[in-house]
Every structure is written in C-alpha cells, then in structure tokens.
Design a protein around this motif. Structure first.
Motif, PDB file in Angstrom:
ATOM      1  N   GLN A 278       0.845  -1.188   0.000  1.00 13.58           N
ATOM      2  CA  GLN A 278       0.000   0.000   0.000  1.00 13.58           C
ATOM      3  C   GLN A 278       0.877   1.233   0.000  1.00 13.58           C
ATOM      4  N   ARG A 279       0.310   2.305  -0.511  1.00 14.56           N
ATOM      5  CA  ARG A 279       0.992   3.589  -0.430  1.00 14.56           C
ATOM      6  C   ARG A 279       0.865   4.134   0.975  1.00 14.56           C
ATOM      7  N   PRO A 280       1.762   5.017   1.372  1.00 13.42           N
ATOM      8  CA  PRO A 280       1.581   5.674   2.672  1.00 13.42           C
ATOM      9  C   PRO A 280       0.316   6.521   2.634  1.00 13.42           C
ATOM     10  N   PRO A 281      -0.340   6.712   3.774  1.00 15.39           N
ATOM     11  CA  PRO A 281      -1.550   7.520   3.762  1.00 15.39           C
ATOM     12  C   PRO A 281      -1.239   8.944   3.329  1.00 15.39           C
ATOM     13  N   GLY A 282      -2.101   9.473   2.504  1.00 20.57           N
ATOM     14  CA  GLY A 282      -1.891  10.819   2.011  1.00 20.57           C
ATOM     15  C   GLY A 282      -2.862  11.143   0.907  1.00 20.57           C
TER      16      GLY A 282
END
Length: 142
Positions: A79-83
C-alpha cells in the motif's frame, strides 16, 4: 512527605473516543448492527467463496488454493503511505477477480472525491499503521 510521580502513565495515542480527531460517536451506531440485507449479502458472498475454493481443491488439488491465499496475503500488504493518493490495490483486485465487479463508485462518484471529505492526516495515518496510535487512518466526512 511523599513526592508525586513525575511521569504520567498514559496510553500511546490517547483516547479512542477523540472527538476532534475522529468526529462525534453515535450511541445508535454502537448498538444497532448492520442492515439485514447487508448481512445476507455478506453470508452469500462467503458461501460463494467457499464453494469456489472447494471447486479449485477438486480440480487442481489442495496446493492451488493455498498458493492463491498466499498471493492474496502478499498483495494485500502493498500500500501507499496515507496521504493524497490512495492505494489502488490493482494486483489484489486482479487475483481476487474484483476487476470484473461493477460497484457503485464506477457509475456514481467516488466517496474519496467528495467535497465534504476531510483530507487525511499523513502523520496520524502512519502512526495508526505502525501501531503507535489508535483509530481510523482517515477521518470520514465532515
């Protein structure tokens, strides 16, 4: 005379019912379960998944569903980092067959593109992912 402790014991991340960070909690949402149609849908989808798994065991042997479960676990971790940019999880959708499903977000608006959605706090999202804080990664609507 006793000296007061200089360290205050507290739980990392504060309270789970943090109204500033997660919004107001309703009592009704804690008491009432999901809609009966939603629970029926979940049970039917679970039954269909078990039937597909049993068909794969009968056709290809017991190792094939285990390999698919391992692939699903591996692809669900990336997953991508939250943002600002959410994770698409395209590999997981390809393995599970969800690319063929036509959800409401395909013909209606995606809830993440709503004007009333609060932007997610990247720092809090990483704290939740690393286990330093509690609560949802991204707050819901305003």
């Amino acid at each position: 005379m006793e000296e007061a402790p200089k360290v205050i014991a507290h739980q990392i991340g504060g309270l789970q019912n943090d109204a500033f960070r997660f919004g107001l909690q309703g009592v009704k949402s804690d008491i009432v379960g999901s809609h009966p149609l939603e629970s029926a849908y979940k049970s039917v989808s679970r039954t269909n998944e078990l039937m597909k798994r049993q068909c794969m065991v009968n056709l290809y042997g017991t190792a094939f569903p285990l390999k698919m479960d391992l692939d699903r676990q591996i692809l669900s971790r990336f997953q991508r980092p939250p943002g600002a940019i959410p994770s698409s999880m395209l590999g997981l959708e390809a393995v599970t067959g969800d690319l063929d499903n036509f959800g409401f977000e395909d013909y209606l608006n995606d809830p993440r593109e709503s004007e009333t959605l609060r932007p997610s706090d990247m720092h809090h999202g990483m704290e939740v992912r690393l286990g330093l804080s509690k609560g949802p990664v991204c707050p819901s609507f305003i």
